[in-house]
Design a protein around this motif. Structure first.
Motif, mmCIF file in Angstrom:
data_model
loop_
_atom_site.group_PDB
_atom_site.id
_atom_site.type_symbol
_atom_site.label_atom_id
_atom_site.label_comp_id
_atom_site.label_asym_id
_atom_site.label_seq_id
_atom_site.Cartn_x
_atom_site.Cartn_y
_atom_site.Cartn_z
ATOM 1 N N ALA A 47 0.666 -1.468 -0.037
ATOM 2 C CA ALA A 47 -0.511 0.134 0.079
ATOM 3 C C ALA A 47 0.857 1.236 -0.158
ATOM 4 C CB ALA A 47 -1.016 -0.200 1.131
ATOM 5 N N ALA A 48 2.248 1.535 0.550
ATOM 6 C CA ALA A 48 3.154 2.571 0.638
ATOM 7 C C ALA A 48 3.766 2.436 -0.475
ATOM 8 C CB ALA A 48 3.868 1.888 1.336
ATOM 9 N N GLY A 49 3.494 1.720 -1.722
ATOM 10 C CA GLY A 49 4.888 2.065 -3.283
ATOM 11 C C GLY A 49 6.249 1.402 -3.303
ATOM 12 N N ALA A 50 5.654 0.133 -2.494
ATOM 13 C CA ALA A 50 6.978 -0.993 -2.682
ATOM 14 C C ALA A 50 6.880 -1.822 -4.369
ATOM 15 C CB ALA A 50 6.792 -1.903 -1.733
ATOM 16 N N ASP A 51 8.076 -1.791 -4.825
ATOM 17 C CA ASP A 51 7.923 -2.203 -6.082
ATOM 18 C C ASP A 51 7.953 -3.691 -5.704
ATOM 19 O OD1 ASP A 51 7.649 0.438 -7.880
ATOM 20 O OD2 ASP A 51 9.957 0.467 -6.211
ATOM 21 N N ALA A 52 9.001 -4.222 -4.955
ATOM 22 C CA ALA A 52 9.107 -5.923 -4.295
ATOM 23 C C ALA A 52 8.910 -5.587 -3.600
ATOM 24 C CB ALA A 52 10.243 -5.830 -5.406
ATOM 25 N N ILE A 53 9.081 -7.802 -2.477
ATOM 26 C CA ILE A 53 9.160 -7.066 -1.024
ATOM 27 C C ILE A 53 10.002 -8.622 -0.705
ATOM 28 C CG2 ILE A 53 7.343 -7.691 0.980
ATOM 29 C CD1 ILE A 53 4.953 -6.472 -0.358
ATOM 30 N N GLU A 54 11.239 -8.458 0.347
ATOM 31 C CA GLU A 54 11.871 -9.313 0.166
ATOM 32 C C GLU A 54 11.160 -9.678 2.093
ATOM 33 O OE1 GLU A 54 16.314 -9.784 1.640
ATOM 34 O OE2 GLU A 54 16.179 -8.566 1.396
ATOM 35 N N VAL A 55 11.728 -11.493 1.621
ATOM 36 C CA VAL A 55 10.646 -11.620 3.152
ATOM 37 C C VAL A 55 11.826 -13.078 3.497
ATOM 38 C CG1 VAL A 55 8.950 -13.560 3.529
ATOM 39 C CG2 VAL A 55 8.514 -12.190 1.576
ATOM 40 N N GLY A 56 12.458 -12.399 4.382
ATOM 41 C CA GLY A 56 13.449 -13.118 4.834
ATOM 42 C C GLY A 56 12.895 -14.462 5.743
ATOM 43 N N LEU A 57 13.468 -15.331 5.399
ATOM 44 C CA LEU A 57 12.525 -16.830 6.755
ATOM 45 C C LEU A 57 14.292 -17.266 7.212
ATOM 46 C CD1 LEU A 57 12.081 -19.160 3.253
ATOM 47 C CD2 LEU A 57 10.691 -17.624 4.100
ATOM 48 N N PRO A 58 13.719 -16.944 8.997
ATOM 49 C CA PRO A 58 14.437 -17.000 9.785
ATOM 50 C C PRO A 58 15.447 -18.108 9.645
ATOM 51 C CG PRO A 58 12.420 -17.064 10.656
ATOM 52 C CD PRO A 58 12.240 -17.032 9.485
ATOM 53 N N PHE A 59 16.785 -17.822 9.675
ATOM 54 C CA PHE A 59 17.169 -19.007 9.775
ATOM 55 C C PHE A 59 18.325 -18.241 11.327
ATOM 56 C CE2 PHE A 59 22.192 -20.462 8.664
ATOM 57 C CZ PHE A 59 22.203 -21.997 8.897
ATOM 58 N N SER A 60 18.620 -19.944 11.931
ATOM 59 C CA SER A 60 19.697 -19.680 13.411
ATOM 60 C C SER A 60 21.210 -19.258 13.358
ATOM 61 C CB SER A 60 19.493 -21.195 13.940
ATOM 62 O OG SER A 60 20.115 -22.228 13.425
ATOM 63 N N ASP A 61 21.624 -18.808 11.880
ATOM 64 C CA ASP A 61 23.025 -18.242 12.042
ATOM 65 C C ASP A 61 22.611 -17.118 10.907
ATOM 66 O OD1 ASP A 61 25.533 -17.463 13.167
ATOM 67 O OD2 ASP A 61 26.237 -19.809 11.982
ATOM 68 N N PRO A 62 22.803 -16.278 10.597
ATOM 69 C CA PRO A 62 22.357 -15.346 9.672
ATOM 70 C C PRO A 62 23.667 -15.157 10.056
ATOM 71 C CG PRO A 62 21.490 -14.253 11.330
ATOM 72 C CD PRO A 62 21.658 -15.774 12.219
#
Length: 271
Positions: A47-62
């Motif tokens: 709604a705010a005008g993003a052109d793509a969205i990055e969805v981080g899959l949580p990981f124990s050792d980032p």
């Protein structure tokens, strides 16, 4: 018609069309599973005008993430977030009108195998992928699996990437190229690093893919400055700090709107 047009995927078509119309590209990030209603942030970004969205899959050792996203990953995992559950949440979403780009570490890809992993992403409506710890010379298996399921892996380039490797990254990336503005980990910074402009210029010399700058872009002013050199920005830690501080989707919509407005004010094409 050339081969690059024939093989262009949905993410690349979407971002190219917006870039070629003169729009600065904006990709905010959220750690999936961070709150019970975490998908509300995706609606807010769109709604705010993003052109793509990055969805981080949580990981124990980032290993490439700084304290903010490390904390977000740990909180999501402590809530019981899992790749399977996150993809189920995404499957239930209506079309947001912008591509969803999953980001994760290669251990999670290997857990099910690249083919099964990419198939699961596509079933959930995810059309792009970022794997920051996978170097281009080891990416063949994932790239082949991703192509079979119309998932576009964007490769990362850093300020120290040699010219020949930079060209290979530009040639093999799909969707866009993720330009890491500084050597180091993710996190908010007081100013855009000089290395960001130099890296963006080098990438522009070897690829026509959209180039998005990330790592440390935290404010509207920094987004505006980055737009002078690249096609757009990725904003992660600044978003997640607000989430960790209790920001609701409407609060994040307001923040992302300020980034959108800053990019729209900087209308000159990248130098």
């Amino acid at each position: 018609m050339n081969d690059s047009v024939l093989t262009m995927g949905a993410v690349e078509r979407h971002l190219r069309a917006r870039r070629d119309a003169g729009r600065g590209l904006l990709m905010p990030y959220v750690t999936a599973g961070i709150t019970p209603g975490w998908t509300g942030y995706l609606h807010a970004f769109a709604a705010a005008g993003a052109d793509a969205i990055e969805v981080g899959l949580p990981f124990s050792d980032p290993t490439l993430d700084g304290p903010t996203i490390q904390q977000a990953s740990q909180e999501a995992l402590s809530r019981g977030a899992s790749t399977r559950g996150i993809l189920a949440d995404l499957s239930a979403l209506p079309d947001l009108g912008v591509p969803l780009i999953a980001s994760t570490y290669y251990n999670l890809v290997l857990h099910d195998g690249p083919e099964a992993f990419c198939a699961a992403l596509r079933r959930a409506g995810v059309t792009g992928l970022i794997v920051p710890d996978l170097p281009v010379h080891e990416a063949d298996e994932l790239m082949e699996a991703a192509a079979a399921y119309d998932v576009e892996p964007a490769l990362l380039a850093s300020p120290t990437t040699p010219d020949a490797r930079l060209a290979e990254i530009g040639a093999r990336s799909r969707g866009f190229v993720y330009a890491v503005s500084v050597m180091g980990i993710t996190g908010e910074r007081a100013a855009l690093a000089g290395s960001a402009a130099r890296l963006a210029a080098r990438l522009k010399n070897v690829t026509d893919l959209p180039v998005l700058l990330g790592f440390g872009i935290s404010t509207p002013d920094q987004a505006r400055e980055a737009r002078r050199h690249a096609d757009g920005v990725v904003v992660g830690a600044a978003v997640m700090r607000r989430v960790l501080d209790g920001a609701a989707p409407d609060d994040l919509r307001a923040f992302v709107t300020t980034l959108r407005q800053a990019l729209d004010q900087e209308c000159d094409p990248p130098r």
